[in-house]
Write a protein that holds these residues in place. Structure first.
Motif, PDB file in Angstrom:
ATOM      1  N   UNK A   1       0.814  -1.211   0.000  1.00 53.64           N
ATOM      2  CA  UNK A   1       0.000   0.000   0.000  1.00 53.64           C
ATOM      3  C   UNK A   1       0.852   1.267   0.000  1.00 53.64           C
ATOM      4  N   UNK A   2       0.191   2.361  -0.307  1.00 57.06           N
ATOM      5  CA  UNK A   2       0.869   3.652  -0.301  1.00 57.06           C
ATOM      6  C   UNK A   2       1.204   4.082   1.134  1.00 57.06           C
TER       7      UNK A   2
ATOM      8  N   UNK B   1      -1.617   7.839   2.298  1.00 56.17           N
ATOM      9  CA  UNK B   1      -1.816   7.391   0.923  1.00 56.17           C
ATOM     10  C   UNK B   1      -3.210   6.799   0.729  1.00 56.17           C
ATOM     11  N   UNK B   2      -3.557   6.606  -0.526  1.00 54.34           N
ATOM     12  CA  UNK B   2      -4.874   6.033  -0.856  1.00 54.34           C
ATOM     13  C   UNK B   2      -5.083   4.709  -0.120  1.00 54.34           C
ATOM     14  N   UNK B   3      -6.255   4.561   0.465  1.00 54.25           N
ATOM     15  CA  UNK B   3      -6.581   3.314   1.160  1.00 54.25           C
ATOM     16  C   UNK B   3      -6.193   3.293   2.621  1.00 54.25           C
ATOM     17  N   UNK B   4      -5.701   4.427   3.140  1.00 54.60           N
ATOM     18  CA  UNK B   4      -5.282   4.440   4.545  1.00 54.60           C
ATOM     19  C   UNK B   4      -6.438   4.087   5.474  1.00 54.60           C
ATOM     20  N   UNK B   5      -7.637   4.583   5.187  1.00 53.52           N
ATOM     21  CA  UNK B   5      -8.753   4.268   6.096  1.00 53.52           C
ATOM     22  C   UNK B   5      -9.049   2.763   6.108  1.00 53.52           C
TER      23      UNK B   5
ATOM     24  N   UNK C   1      -0.893  11.316   0.049  1.00 51.64           N
ATOM     25  CA  UNK C   1      -2.060  12.004   0.636  1.00 51.64           C
ATOM     26  C   UNK C   1      -3.405  11.709  -0.031  1.00 51.64           C
ATOM     27  N   UNK C   2      -3.459  10.853  -1.043  1.00 51.83           N
ATOM     28  CA  UNK C   2      -4.744  10.637  -1.720  1.00 51.83           C
ATOM     29  C   UNK C   2      -5.762   9.906  -0.842  1.00 51.83           C
ATOM     30  N   UNK C   3      -5.369   9.411   0.307  1.00 54.63           N
ATOM     31  CA  UNK C   3      -6.338   8.820   1.233  1.00 54.63           C
ATOM     32  C   UNK C   3      -6.877   9.792   2.255  1.00 54.63           C
TER      33      UNK C   3
END
Lengths: 310, 310
Positions: free
Chosen positions: B20-21, B38-42, B68-70
């Motif tokens: 993952x990011x 990153x994307x998908x952190x949640x 930061x996309x998450x």
């Protein structure tokens, strides 16, 4: 030719550990159409071994994050992996502005041409057409401007019955027969009836994606007789009031739409995180419309291109 | 008190199905600090059963999407789940503008106060302080404005040796002893030497997060003797030229930083997708700095608050 829908996410706004935000891939022939792109879509594409480079068009229904927060990441990955072929992006006003700002601050100059088509979410309108399909918007009723999408195969040619074809036919006449015309002589008299030498064409399949919306029966004319209808069903019907307040739909409302529109199959999605078990939602919808399925992660719905019986 | 780092993502810009990011959670006592998102952190937070409502501060190192996309999705989920406690967000110029635009189009009016602290990524500067810790930025050298972060526990009080404490000591004198002062009489003569009645304090632990950057030895003064050093290591050292061109670092460069700064442990992350097996990266770094580990998804690094031997 394939006409196949793959579900990447079934969650409404709050995801669960095993339930992702909305994204779907519709494969029509060799073309992949990505419908909505919630956070983590690029990971879900990898999970199901779908090559993102094959995606030709992306459609974003509205600007709630659970429907597009994966878009900037996916577009970036396509860029980093050297995509060259143009990509068409259809979305509501504001989407282009958001992406431009993100790419400005990341210093990203995409390796491919991203062609943005701003949607008028309030009307039924053709937004895309190629040799095989058309795509129309359908207006939803949600808290922000939102539309759904209808994908329809165009009419297909009538197969010629070779052994019945007279030898005098010219190539242009053969083409006219394929598209259903009779052959006339110079005086306008019937020379050869189409139905004598052609078969029924293969079916023109259709998929309607009804994104977030309150129950909206005035959509029925657009949905009539589609093969697959995806309709959001955020809540069970005991929460109809909550659904109405939040501009969402219930299982029964989705099923009522499917029944009234006489569609072939109904797919339910966009489930509230309160439902750990989705069986009650499915059962509730099937009471109204039996040919209902859950559009959960990984599931595939194919529509066959059956020839009618001779 | 806990001082524990949990890794949520180890991938550089292009993720893999199981990588993952970038995102990390640093737990200090009861406070959770989220570093990059990153994307998908949640989803990763859910995966490791970390309650996002406990996050007090979020730090974004730079505006490349893989860092930061998450964020918008996580902030939205906090809102949808009714968060009330304020959240501090530290990030580079532009981040607030991006989030504001996204929330404008989604019609989101957050349920909690989001306090944005715009960072000057080009300097070493204290950006946060509470009773227990300080956080400083450290300037990175990347393609867009980027900083790292150093988390340091403040000096801790010296434990008093109760059985050696004279009975004449007043409460203010006891406090002064705890903080290392001797006790003097009114004439300024030594009445009681601190070291006679106190023990060494517990260790003040530290974590340095060096985000994306080319090799930058002028960071050494900031990193000296930290307990944990995370340093990006996008490439093996044979790709040093590629690293330099893209403003990234190699395994050996990360290890050289750790060795020169005499840190206690080095963590490597931000791996290029070309490395399916990360063992070569680890081995290469360990040749230079043996106390190196891979900061891969799910791994935990705790720093103990050991009392020195009596």
């Amino acid at each position: 030719m394939d006409f196949e829908l793959r579900i990447l996410g079934s969650s409404s706004a709050t995801p669960l550990a095993n339930r992702h935000h909305t994204a779907q891939v519709l494969t029509i022939g060799n073309q992949l159409h990505l419908i909505d792109c919630g956070e983590g879509t690029q990971m879900q594409l990898m999970q199901y071994k779908i090559k993102h480079q094959r995606i030709c068009n992306i459609y974003i229904s509205h600007l709630h994050g659970d429907h597009y927060f994966g878009l900037a990441g996916l577009l970036s990955t396509m860029h980093l992996q050297g995509r060259l072929s143009p990509l068409h992006l259809f979305g509501p006003p504001g989407l282009s502005e958001i992406l431009s700002l993100q790419f400005k601050y990341s210093g990203t100059n995409l390796s491919y041409k991203l062609i943005f088509h701003e949607l008028d979410t309030g009307c039924y309108k053709k937004i895309y057409e190629d040799k095989q399909i058309t795509v129309h918007t359908i207006p939803m009723e949600h808290r922000v401007p939102t539309c759904g999408f209808i994908f329809r195969e165009k009419q297909k040619p009538r197969p010629l019955i070779k052994e019945r074809l007279p030898s005098y036919l010219t190539p242009p006449q053969l083409v006219r027969l394929k598209w259903g015309e009779d052959i006339m002589d110079e005086q306008g008299n019937l020379l050869l009836a189409n139905k004598e030498v052609t078969l029924e064409p293969k079916r023109s399949r259709s998929y309607a994606y009804c994104s977030d919306s309150k129950y909206k029966p005035d959509l029925l004319p657009y949905l009539r007789h589609v093969d697959l209808l995806y309709h959001e069903a955020t809540f069970t019907h005991d929460l109809a009031e909550r659904a109405s307040q939040t501009f969402h739909s219930t299982t029964k409302q989705a099923a009522q739409m499917a029944a009234s529109a006489e569609v072939k199959q109904l797919l339910l999605g966009h489930f509230s995180a309160r439902y750990k078990d989705l069986t009650p939602l499915l059962n509730e919808a099937r009471e109204v419309f039996p040919r209902t399925e859950l559009a959960i992660e990984g599931s595939i719905f194919s529509v066959q291109e059956r020839l009618p019986e001779l």
